[in-house]
Design an enzyme around this catalytic site. Structure first.
Site, PDB file in Angstrom:
ATOM      1  NE  ARG A  29      -4.146  -1.807   0.420  1.00 43.97           N
ATOM      2  CZ  ARG A  29      -5.268  -1.552   1.086  1.00 43.97           C
ATOM      3  NH1 ARG A  29      -5.467  -0.374   1.616  1.00 43.97           N
ATOM      4  NH2 ARG A  29      -6.176  -2.474   1.200  1.00 43.97           N
ATOM      5  NE  ARG A  33      -6.924   5.639   2.482  1.00 46.38           N
ATOM      6  CZ  ARG A  33      -7.687   4.746   3.089  1.00 46.38           C
ATOM      7  NH1 ARG A  33      -8.901   5.071   3.455  1.00 46.38           N
ATOM      8  NH2 ARG A  33      -7.233   3.542   3.360  1.00 46.38           N
ATOM      9  CG  ASP A  79      -8.983  -3.071  -4.053  1.00 44.92           C
ATOM     10  OD1 ASP A  79      -8.389  -2.393  -3.195  1.00 44.92           O
ATOM     11  OD2 ASP A  79      -9.744  -4.009  -3.767  1.00 44.92           O
ATOM     12  CE1 TYR A 155     -13.231  -7.320   1.850  1.00 42.79           C
ATOM     13  CE2 TYR A 155     -11.397  -8.800   1.415  1.00 42.79           C
ATOM     14  CZ  TYR A 155     -11.916  -7.695   2.050  1.00 42.79           C
ATOM     15  OH  TYR A 155     -11.117  -6.950   2.888  1.00 42.79           O
TER      16      TYR A 155
END
Ligand code: CP3
Length: 352
Positions: A29, A33, A79, A155
């Site tokens: 990652r 952000r 992703d 998921y």
């Protein structure tokens, strides 16, 4: 006679070659952000998914941490849930919660209706990869990735992250149904990874981040067989790129996972990198395993803990420095700079 072109340090390390003490570093990652330039571009794009689906923007975001920190590898911005989305499960992101699949798999009919994965649905990813490879320095490896079959199944059944109660119910109540999802995922994963390799990735990684949730006694069918199937399908398709497998919180499976033909195992921060390197060093490379929370401290603590990870690795070759899981969004940029500096200093002057 001209010198042979230098193979990127990451590739030499994944092959467990002698790198004269140099340890490559990249961070899971690493685009995200905690970087102001990422937040700015994400705002311009309007959403995370819009960023992923625009090849120019995805490529730009992939390159941001390379420009800033000079990591030894870039990981293409994408992703793991784009594959379930391409299978029709309708990925969305809910602010403050994270990814949600609008059409989770709850019934035999829904599983039977699952289409086979068509890599053309992710053509934007191939284009982002080609653009990025063209921009990257030759010494920087480009990593493509997917989720692991089990993590994707979690998921796909629950539709959202959390404790995955629906998936865990299904694997006990309807093991054959759950297995059909796992098998379909293995094929989709191999197909997506092959497309990413063809588009220009030098290394492929499988994130089985929820491997630790597989019940004891079911690891063969849920984790190891699908990984073997992915490796077999890749090699049968002529894909030669080294593969990194990250079975988070499942280090009891490290020896078995190392025997699947992967080049490298990701090591989470709860696992003992020293013990694993003594057991498996030389057979596979190991990637990890700094606790991402260390990056929330201060540069001196970061440097000390980075040294501790470097010192823990006990085999003569094959250590890829990384975190034990993804970087947190509150990480100060100065701490990431301190991490890269500490690994470069601590792993000797002999790089390149
Ligand atoms: O590592 C990189 O820089 C490449 C990009 C990457 C992303 N997701 C971008 C992303 C990678 C390799 C992933 C993998 C991924 N995605 C995993 C496996 C690794 C892991 O962390 O365990 C999983 C489980 C996902 C699913 C996913 N995507 C979750 C659970 C979330 C929400 C959590 C979060 O961090 O917000 C995402 C969103 C996501 N994927 C973001 C990024 C940069 C944040 C999106 C944003 O708000 O800008």
């Amino acid at each position: 006679m001209s010198a042979a072109p230098t193979k990127p340090l990451l590739l030499r390390t994944l092959a467990c070659e002698d790198t004269a003490g140099a340890t490559p570093i990249w961070v899971m990652r690493q685009a995200g952000r905690y970087l102001p330039e990422y937040r700015e571009l994400r705002q311009k794009a309007g959403s995370f998914l819009a960023l992923c689906r625009d090849p120019a923007l995805a490529s730009e975001v992939t390159l941001q941490p390379i420009r800033r920190f000079g990591f030894d590898a870039a990981i293409i911005f994408s992703d793991i849930l784009l594959v379930p989305d391409a299978l029709g499960l309708e990925l969305g992101f809910v602010d403050g919660e994270g990814p949600v699949l609008g059409r989770p798999l709850r019934t035999a009919a829904a599983v039977a209706a699952l289409p086979s994965f068509d890599p053309a649905r992710l053509a934007h990813l191939d284009e982002a990869i080609a653009r990025t490879r063209a921009e990257l320095p030759a010494a920087t490896a480009l990593i493509g990735f997917t989720g692991g079959a089990f993590t994707l199944a979690c998921y796909m059944v629950d539709g959202r992250g959390g404790d995955f109660w629906q998936a865990r119910r299904m694997l006990h109540a309807e093991p054959d149904l759950f297995q059909r999802i796992i098998d379909a995922n293995a094929t989709a994963i191999a197909s997506s990874l092959a497309a990413q390799a063809a588009a220009g990735c030098d290394v492929l990684m499988v994130f089985d981040s929820w491997a630790g949730l597989a019940p004891r006694g079911r690891e063969e069918e849920l984790l190891l067989n699908p990984l073997r199937a992915v490796m077999a399908q890749l090699r049968a398709a002529g894909v030669a790129q080294p593969v990194i497998a990250f079975l988070r919180n499942a280090s009891h499976l490290a020896a078995a996972a190392a025997a699947t033909g992967v080049a490298c195992l990701g090591v989470d921060w709860q696992s003992d990198l020293g013990a694993l390197s003594r057991e498996l060093g030389g057979r596979v490379a190991l990637q990890g395993n700094l606790d991402p929370a260390v990056l929330l401290t201060d540069p001196a603590t970061v440097a000390r803990e980075a040294q501790r990870v470097l010192a823990a690795y006990a085999a003569p070759a094959g250590h890829v420095f990384n975190l034990g899981h993804g970087v947190d969004k509150e990480t100060p940029v100065a701490n990431m700079e301190a991490l890269v500096a500490a690994v470069r200093e601590g792993s000797g002057a002999a790089r390149g």
